[in-house]
Design a protein around this motif. Sequence first.
Motif, short mmCIF file in Angstrom:
data_model
loop_
_atom_site.label_atom_id
_atom_site.label_comp_id
_atom_site.label_asym_id
_atom_site.label_seq_id
_atom_site.Cartn_x
_atom_site.Cartn_y
_atom_site.Cartn_z
N MET A 44 0.43 -1.11 -0.11
CA MET A 44 -0.41 0.33 0.39
C MET A 44 0.86 1.33 0.19
SD MET A 44 -2.80 1.24 2.59
CE MET A 44 -1.55 2.67 3.92
N GLY A 45 2.06 1.43 0.74
CA GLY A 45 2.67 2.39 1.07
C GLY A 45 3.14 3.30 -0.33
N ILE A 46 3.50 1.85 -0.75
CA ILE A 46 4.22 2.40 -2.44
C ILE A 46 3.55 1.97 -3.56
CG2 ILE A 46 5.43 0.94 -4.35
CD1 ILE A 46 6.08 -1.12 -2.01
N LEU A 47 2.46 2.01 -3.30
CA LEU A 47 1.29 2.07 -4.27
C LEU A 47 1.27 3.70 -4.14
CD1 LEU A 47 -1.14 -0.66 -4.75
CD2 LEU A 47 -0.72 0.54 -6.19
N LEU A 48 0.58 4.39 -2.90
CA LEU A 48 0.09 5.76 -2.54
C LEU A 48 2.00 6.64 -2.61
CD1 LEU A 48 -1.19 5.65 1.07
CD2 LEU A 48 -1.79 5.32 -1.09
N GLU A 49 3.11 5.97 -3.16
CA GLU A 49 4.04 7.10 -3.09
C GLU A 49 3.85 7.22 -4.59
OE1 GLU A 49 6.91 8.32 -1.21
OE2 GLU A 49 5.60 7.26 0.35
N ARG A 50 3.12 6.66 -5.30
CA ARG A 50 3.16 7.30 -6.76
C ARG A 50 2.39 8.01 -6.79
NH1 ARG A 50 6.30 3.44 -8.84
NH2 ARG A 50 6.40 1.43 -8.13
N TRP A 51 1.23 8.68 -6.01
CA TRP A 51 0.61 10.30 -6.95
C TRP A 51 1.24 11.05 -5.93
CZ3 TRP A 51 -3.77 6.15 -4.39
CH2 TRP A 51 -3.84 5.03 -5.49
N PRO A 52 1.06 11.97 -6.17
CA PRO A 52 1.78 13.53 -5.75
C PRO A 52 0.58 14.20 -5.17
CG PRO A 52 0.96 14.08 -8.08
CD PRO A 52 0.30 12.17 -7.94
N GLY A 53 1.96 14.76 -4.47
CA GLY A 53 1.19 16.42 -3.77
C GLY A 53 0.34 15.85 -2.68
N CYS A 73 3.80 -7.13 17.35
CA CYS A 73 2.78 -8.19 18.11
C CYS A 73 1.63 -8.82 17.02
CB CYS A 73 1.13 -7.10 17.94
SG CYS A 73 0.77 -6.68 19.36
N CYS A 74 2.35 -7.69 15.03
CA CYS A 74 1.43 -9.60 14.53
C CYS A 74 2.63 -10.24 14.34
CB CYS A 74 0.85 -8.41 13.14
SG CYS A 74 -0.24 -6.91 13.78
N ILE A 75 3.33 -9.22 13.09
CA ILE A 75 4.39 -9.72 12.27
C ILE A 75 5.60 -8.99 12.83
CG2 ILE A 75 5.06 -11.36 10.30
CD1 ILE A 75 2.05 -11.43 9.52
N ALA A 76 6.67 -9.61 13.14
CA ALA A 76 7.66 -9.01 12.99
C ALA A 76 8.94 -8.11 11.97
CB ALA A 76 9.51 -10.19 13.79
N GLY A 77 8.38 -6.69 11.59
CA GLY A 77 8.83 -6.59 10.37
C GLY A 77 7.62 -5.90 9.68
N LEU A 78 6.22 -5.77 9.83
CA LEU A 78 5.61 -5.67 9.75
C LEU A 78 5.39 -3.85 9.40
CD1 LEU A 78 2.47 -6.28 7.85
CD2 LEU A 78 1.42 -6.12 9.89
N GLY A 79 5.87 -3.54 10.62
CA GLY A 79 5.76 -1.53 10.97
C GLY A 79 6.54 -1.10 9.85
N GLN A 80 8.04 -1.99 9.78
CA GLN A 80 9.18 -1.58 8.88
C GLN A 80 8.79 -1.61 7.53
OE1 GLN A 80 9.57 -2.94 12.10
NE2 GLN A 80 11.70 -2.71 12.17
N ILE A 81 7.84 -2.59 7.52
CA ILE A 81 7.28 -2.93 5.62
C ILE A 81 5.99 -1.67 5.11
CG2 ILE A 81 5.93 -4.26 4.26
CD1 ILE A 81 6.91 -7.39 5.72
N LEU A 96 6.30 1.24 6.93
CA LEU A 96 7.01 2.29 6.76
C LEU A 96 7.67 2.59 4.80
CD1 LEU A 96 9.03 2.95 10.29
CD2 LEU A 96 6.60 3.98 9.22
N GLY A 97 7.67 1.62 4.58
CA GLY A 97 8.08 1.20 3.22
C GLY A 97 9.07 1.08 3.44
N GLN A 98 10.57 0.06 4.34
CA GLN A 98 11.56 -0.20 4.37
C GLN A 98 10.79 -1.92 4.05
OE1 GLN A 98 13.05 0.73 8.28
NE2 GLN A 98 14.71 2.08 7.07
N VAL A 99 10.85 -2.47 2.78
CA VAL A 99 9.94 -3.64 1.80
C VAL A 99 10.80 -4.58 2.31
CG1 VAL A 99 8.47 -4.70 0.62
CG2 VAL A 99 8.47 -2.94 0.78
N ALA A 100 11.92 -4.63 1.97
CA ALA A 100 12.70 -5.59 1.81
C ALA A 100 13.71 -5.94 3.46
CB ALA A 100 14.10 -5.11 1.40
N LYS A 101 14.02 -4.82 4.48
CA LYS A 101 14.24 -4.63 5.57
C LYS A 101 13.10 -5.59 6.53
CE LYS A 101 14.79 -2.04 9.20
NZ LYS A 101 15.28 -0.82 10.00
#
Lengths: 130, 148
Positions: free
Chosen positions: A1-10, B83-91, B93-98
């Motif tokens: 979801m985060g990656i998808l939202l990155e693509r929409w600007p501003g 709580c849910c799955i370790a690493g879900l918070g990072q995912i 936030l955008g740090q998917v691979a991490k």
Amino acid sequence: MGILLERWPGIQRAVTARRVELALIVAAIAYFTLSRTLLNIPMCPFAYLGINCPTCGTTRAVWQIFHGHFWAAWSLNPIGFIVVFLLLRRLSVLSAPRHLVVRIVSNQVADIALLGAFFCAGFMKFLHVV
Amino acid sequence: MYCQNCGKAVAENAAVCLSCGALPRSGNQFCPGCATPTQPIQVVCVKCGAALNPGALSGSSGERIAPCNPPRDPVLMAALSGCCIAGLGQIVLGQVAKGVVIMLGSMVIGVLTMGVGILVTWPAGAVDAYLVAKKLKEGRSVGQWEFF
């Protein structure tokens, strides 16, 4: 979801992100409040392996809290109370970010206190104190 | 500070160089710290040590994650990761691979230590998610593999 939202600007992205997050939180609260029984699908991979984990029982505890069974929730996992508080706080931050109550519950001191309580509750559960 | 395009002095907060009109940090001809001529391939000035291209020294060539609006709740991210799955918070936030590596790593450590290792991986993952989310909330960008 985060990656998808990155693509929409501003601003459009900000509005969309806010709405998506609000919808997710409202859906979660609605599910926990309205469902008569909880789907017996543990989210934690350790539950399938039979390993005790500090956060085991959180989903069930949250469900119990939304049904008014606070003692049952406490004995399942005290982290449930923190998760419910975080859900309600996020809901209020997204809907009324400048409200006085919101500013009191959402700041650095509250964050650190919540994080501390989160770890205390987890270790209590892990060491079978509750 | 000196313009990296023409080497003339510019104010620290200047948006453009008033001598040549370029963005002061966009050129590759002069050092911004001491105005010594530099080669385009250089990463630091060999006279004063100033970074010529800060991105080249950060260690990762990957994209950085920009702060989002509204910022994510740091404690909620810690709770997601805890709580849910370790690493879900990072995912989230955008740090998917991490996040995926943390998820698999914590499972392996948990199984190998018969659950005791969770006492280390659980707080570490949650604190990491909290601190990364806090950096983003403060308006700073973070690397894809930036920890704590």
